[in-house]
Design a protein around this motif. Structure first.
Motif, PDB file in Angstrom:
ATOM      1  N   ALA A  80       0.827  -1.211   0.000  1.00 21.28           N
ATOM      2  CA  ALA A  80       0.000   0.000   0.000  1.00 21.28           C
ATOM      3  C   ALA A  80       0.859   1.258   0.000  1.00 21.28           C
ATOM      4  N   VAL A  81       1.921   1.283   0.808  1.00 21.17           N
ATOM      5  CA  VAL A  81       2.791   2.468   0.860  1.00 21.17           C
ATOM      6  C   VAL A  81       3.562   2.614  -0.450  1.00 21.17           C
ATOM      7  N   CYS A  82       4.019   1.498  -1.020  1.00 22.57           N
ATOM      8  CA  CYS A  82       4.681   1.570  -2.336  1.00 22.57           C
ATOM      9  C   CYS A  82       3.769   2.211  -3.368  1.00 22.57           C
ATOM     10  N   ARG A  83       2.520   1.758  -3.395  1.00 20.98           N
ATOM     11  CA  ARG A  83       1.567   2.309  -4.365  1.00 20.98           C
ATOM     12  C   ARG A  83       1.285   3.787  -4.101  1.00 20.98           C
ATOM     13  N   ALA A  84       1.202   4.173  -2.831  1.00 24.11           N
ATOM     14  CA  ALA A  84       0.955   5.575  -2.488  1.00 24.11           C
ATOM     15  C   ALA A  84       2.109   6.449  -2.955  1.00 24.11           C
ATOM     16  N   ILE A  85       3.333   6.019  -2.719  1.00 26.81           N
ATOM     17  CA  ILE A  85       4.504   6.796  -3.151  1.00 26.81           C
ATOM     18  C   ILE A  85       4.538   6.896  -4.671  1.00 26.81           C
ATOM     19  N   GLU A  86       4.216   5.811  -5.337  1.00 26.67           N
ATOM     20  CA  GLU A  86       4.193   5.838  -6.800  1.00 26.67           C
ATOM     21  C   GLU A  86       3.115   6.796  -7.305  1.00 26.67           C
ATOM     22  N   ASN A  87       1.925   6.733  -6.711  1.00 31.67           N
ATOM     23  CA  ASN A  87       0.827   7.593  -7.158  1.00 31.67           C
ATOM     24  C   ASN A  87       1.081   9.063  -6.866  1.00 31.67           C
ATOM     25  N   VAL A  88       1.667   9.370  -5.714  1.00 33.92           N
ATOM     26  CA  VAL A  88       1.871  10.763  -5.319  1.00 33.92           C
ATOM     27  C   VAL A  88       3.161  11.341  -5.903  1.00 33.92           C
ATOM     28  N   ILE A 108      13.781   4.042   2.450  1.00 36.09           N
ATOM     29  CA  ILE A 108      12.936   5.228   2.439  1.00 36.09           C
ATOM     30  C   ILE A 108      11.805   5.124   3.450  1.00 36.09           C
ATOM     31  N   VAL A 109      11.385   3.875   3.783  1.00 35.94           N
ATOM     32  CA  VAL A 109      10.246   3.632   4.660  1.00 35.94           C
ATOM     33  C   VAL A 109      10.548   2.449   5.571  1.00 35.94           C
ATOM     34  N   GLY A 110      10.113   2.580   6.821  1.00 34.28           N
ATOM     35  CA  GLY A 110      10.130   1.463   7.761  1.00 34.28           C
ATOM     36  C   GLY A 110       8.715   1.201   8.249  1.00 34.28           C
ATOM     37  N   GLY A 130       2.682   0.710  12.381  1.00 29.52           N
ATOM     38  CA  GLY A 130       3.436   1.953  12.366  1.00 29.52           C
ATOM     39  C   GLY A 130       4.201   2.093  11.060  1.00 29.52           C
ATOM     40  N   ILE A 131       4.156   3.297  10.493  1.00 29.70           N
ATOM     41  CA  ILE A 131       4.816   3.555   9.215  1.00 29.70           C
ATOM     42  C   ILE A 131       5.590   4.866   9.331  1.00 29.70           C
ATOM     43  N   GLY A 132       6.848   4.822   8.983  1.00 27.27           N
ATOM     44  CA  GLY A 132       7.675   6.026   8.948  1.00 27.27           C
ATOM     45  C   GLY A 132       8.216   6.226   7.552  1.00 27.27           C
ATOM     46  N   ILE A 133       7.928   7.386   6.976  1.00 29.21           N
ATOM     47  CA  ILE A 133       8.382   7.695   5.616  1.00 29.21           C
ATOM     48  C   ILE A 133       9.344   8.879   5.690  1.00 29.21           C
ATOM     49  N   ASN A 134      10.534   8.691   5.165  1.00 27.30           N
ATOM     50  CA  ASN A 134      11.518   9.770   5.102  1.00 27.30           C
ATOM     51  C   ASN A 134      11.126  10.707   3.964  1.00 27.30           C
ATOM     52  N   LEU A 135      10.717  11.923   4.326  1.00 31.45           N
ATOM     53  CA  LEU A 135      10.262  12.878   3.319  1.00 31.45           C
ATOM     54  C   LEU A 135      11.347  13.840   2.874  1.00 31.45           C
ATOM     55  N   ALA A 136      11.983  14.524   3.830  1.00 32.41           N
ATOM     56  CA  ALA A 136      12.855  15.637   3.446  1.00 32.41           C
ATOM     57  C   ALA A 136      14.181  15.677   4.195  1.00 32.41           C
ATOM     58  N   GLN A 137      14.611  14.581   4.781  1.00 28.08           N
ATOM     59  CA  GLN A 137      15.905  14.584   5.460  1.00 28.08           C
ATOM     60  C   GLN A 137      17.008  14.844   4.430  1.00 28.08           C
TER      61      GLN A 137
END
Length: 163
Positions: A80-88, A108-110, A130-137
């Motif tokens: 689901a997170v892979c698809r969200a990153i691809e879509n966004v 990129i994600v844990g 729990g989901i952590g996405i590295n956005l702007a580090q």
């Protein structure tokens, strides 16, 4: 389905807060934080999530699933997170089994899913994810933390608006 959403400027851990909410009787919740001071990963790994640079969230819900199906939650969340990153963002992630997402070979994600008890005398069972996405580090963050295999969406060319 009406699920309460709780947002915090700073928390020890979004998963830990979900566990507290479950102990108080909450059956479902979404918890987000701008900063985590005691994040947890697989095998007891600890980390800090810097303020304003990532997306840190946990989802708590009564699953109604039997114990044999609970191990499917982590890979389902990863897809689901892979698809969200691809879509966004238009970026294509890969899944490093069982709970990390990679972009160009860097994390990129844990994801950390856990079983949880809720309600009176901890009788009910649920799950939290729990989901952590590295956005702007920036790269300097990963260098200082000795994380040579870490990256952020911004470092991978995604336009990240933190506003």
């Amino acid at each position: 389905m009406d699920i309460p959403v709780y947002h915090y400027d700073t928390l020890d851990s979004t998963n830990t807060q979900c566990k507290r909410l479950a102990a108080e009787g909450a059956a479902s919740a979404v918890v987000t934080a701008d900063c985590q001071t005691a994040g947890r990963g697989r095998m007891g790994r600890r980390f800090q999530s810097p303020p304003g640079l990532g997306l840190y969230l946990s989802v708590l819900w009564r699953t109604g699933l039997c114990a044999e199906t609970l191990p499917t939650i982590t890979p389902l969340a990863a897809v689901a997170v892979c698809r969200a990153i691809e879509n966004v963002c238009g970026l294509h992630c890969g899944i490093k089994w069982p709970n990390d997402l990679l972009l160009n070979g860097k994390k990129i994600v844990g994801i950390l899913c856990e079983s949880v008890s809720y309600g009176y005398q901890q009788q009910g069972r649920g799950i939290l994810c729990g989901i952590g996405i590295n956005l702007a580090q920036p790269q300097s963050y990963f260098d200082a933390a000795d994380l040579p295999h870490g990256t952020s969406l911004a470092l991978q060319g995604a336009a990240v608006d933190l506003a």
